[in-house]
Design an enzyme around this catalytic site. Structure first.
Site, PDB file in Angstrom:
ATOM      1  N   LYS A  15      -1.865   0.481 -14.156  1.00 30.40           N
ATOM      2  CA  LYS A  15      -0.681  -0.347 -13.886  1.00 30.40           C
ATOM      3  C   LYS A  15      -0.938  -1.808 -14.229  1.00 30.40           C
ATOM      4  CE  LYS A  15       0.790   2.818 -10.253  1.00 30.40           C
ATOM      5  NZ  LYS A  15       0.872   3.101  -8.800  1.00 30.40           N
ATOM      6  N   ASP A  41       8.206   0.319  -6.162  1.00 31.04           N
ATOM      7  CA  ASP A  41       8.037   1.773  -6.059  1.00 31.04           C
ATOM      8  C   ASP A  41       9.335   2.465  -5.648  1.00 31.04           C
ATOM      9  OD1 ASP A  41       5.566   2.687  -6.910  1.00 31.04           O
ATOM     10  OD2 ASP A  41       4.552   2.212  -5.027  1.00 31.04           O
ATOM     11  N   GLN A  90      -0.641   1.006  -3.137  1.00 33.22           N
ATOM     12  CA  GLN A  90      -1.039   2.255  -3.769  1.00 33.22           C
ATOM     13  C   GLN A  90      -1.233   3.353  -2.716  1.00 33.22           C
ATOM     14  OE1 GLN A  90      -1.290   2.926  -7.101  1.00 33.22           O
ATOM     15  NE2 GLN A  90      -1.638   5.043  -6.468  1.00 33.22           N
TER      16      GLN A  90
END
Length: 357
Positions: A147, A214, A191
């Site tokens: 990412k 997200d 994460q």
């Protein structure tokens, strides 16, 4: 109306795949193409390939001597039928086109780069992605590295805040609150998965909805269900982007808890199968109809019997299904690169939204 119907059914895909992402509930999405013209053309092509044989059989029948034995006529009939079947099978049996998620991601990268350059050229701050990584899980470390590497390539700045597995939930929530209030942070993600002593839902809901790249915050999930503007979770957004760049569909839902025979009945009728169950080899060739499109979202680590090393595979028996499907995404290199690209797109969207407030 047609576009509205497509968007409604794809929202179902978003919600189901989102559930898979958040609560690890495995799903299989079964879709049917709205492209009736493609089916009509396929039938016409097949009819064209078979009709000469049918004409030949009619001619043979007409020219046949009425005194010729029935056995001879039967041989001619069987020969014609065998040739017809061979042509029919040849017209449908072909290896699938492998959809390169990496290639599609590169297309999206160029679009994102243009957006970033436009923002900066207008005198705005460069979009910035903040990542919180708890613990030392090797897979998660790889995901975070991918990412931040993608962000750097696209001109998006980023930083990763590391915390040990022993961090308390309160400390983690305090860190998130600090990053929420940091005007330099455009997008923020934690994460997953997190250590067992931390409530993941509480952490996801602690991220400011406008920075939630997200798309896991309950506000964003609710807005998505209500057809309001929101951050769309990257994985279902990636699947939808792949479908959009390949054609429209109407959707039906199944899941891995469906008895296998029933699941096979559903998948055998599907024009598109999206597998996100976390079960290696769940979708096999006998479950897929000729010329279906198969999108594999599954990520499973298995020990390669030849090398003894870990390798990634999806939920689909790739080599077997490839011989029947028309399109198929590989694992790795399919949905994964597109998911990262959609995450970057969400980060730029968050930066743009911040300018309006």
């Amino acid at each position: 109306m047609r576009r509205m119907c497509v968007m409604i059914v794809m929202k179902v895909v978003f919600v189901v795949l989102l559930a898979c992402s958040i609560v690890s509930f495995p799903v299989v999405v079964v879709c049917h193409y709205d492209n009736a013209h493609a089916h009509t053309r396929a039938r016409a092509n097949m009819a064209a390939s078979v009709s000469p044989l049918r004409s030949y059989w009619t001619l043979c029948s007409r020219l046949a001597d009425p005194h010729r034995s029935c056995r001879a006529k039967l041989r001619i009939h069987r020969k014609c039928e065998n040739q017809r079947r061979h042509l029919q099978q040849s017209a449908t049996r072909h290896a699938a086109v492998v959809i390169s998620g990496a290639a599609l991601a590169r297309q999206l990268h160029r679009e994102i780069q243009r957006d970033v350059e436009e923002l900066v050229a207008q005198g705005n701050m460069r979009p910035h992605l903040g990542v919180v990584f708890v613990g030392d899980d090797p897979a998660s470390r790889t995901y975070v590295r991918n990412k931040t590497r993608a962000a750097s390539t696209l001109g998006i700045s980023s930083d990763t805040v590391l915390r040990p597995s022993s961090v308390s939930q309160e400390e983690l929530l305090d860190l998130i609150d600090k990053m929420n209030r940091d005007w330099r942070v455009s997008g923020l993600l934690v994460q997953l998965p997190l250590p067992e002593h931390i409530n993941e839902r509480a952490v996801c809901n602690a991220i400011a909805p406008e920075k939630d790249v997200d798309g896991f915050h309950i506000v964003n999930i609710g807005k998505l269900c209500l057809d309001q503007r929101s951050m769309v979770p990257a994985t279902p957004a990636a699947v939808w982007e792949i479908i959009k760049r390949s054609g429209d569909a109407t959707v039906t839902i199944a899941h891995r808890c469906t008895p296998r025979e029933r699941l096979k009945e559903l998948t055998s009728l599907a024009d598109i199968i999206i597998a996100a169950a976390g079960v290696p080899g769940l979708i096999t060739a006998d479950m897929v109809k000729e010329s279906a499109a198969v999108i594999d979202v599954g990520i499973n680590r298995i020990v390669d019997p030849k090398t003894g090393k870990l390798r990634l595979i999806g939920d689909v028996d790739f080599e077997g299904v490839k011989q029947k499907a028309s399109f198929i995404t590989p694992v790795p290199g399919g949905v994964g690169p597109m998911t990262v690209a959609m995450l970057m797109k969400n980060t730029v969207t968050a930066a743009r939204n911040a300018l309006m407030h």
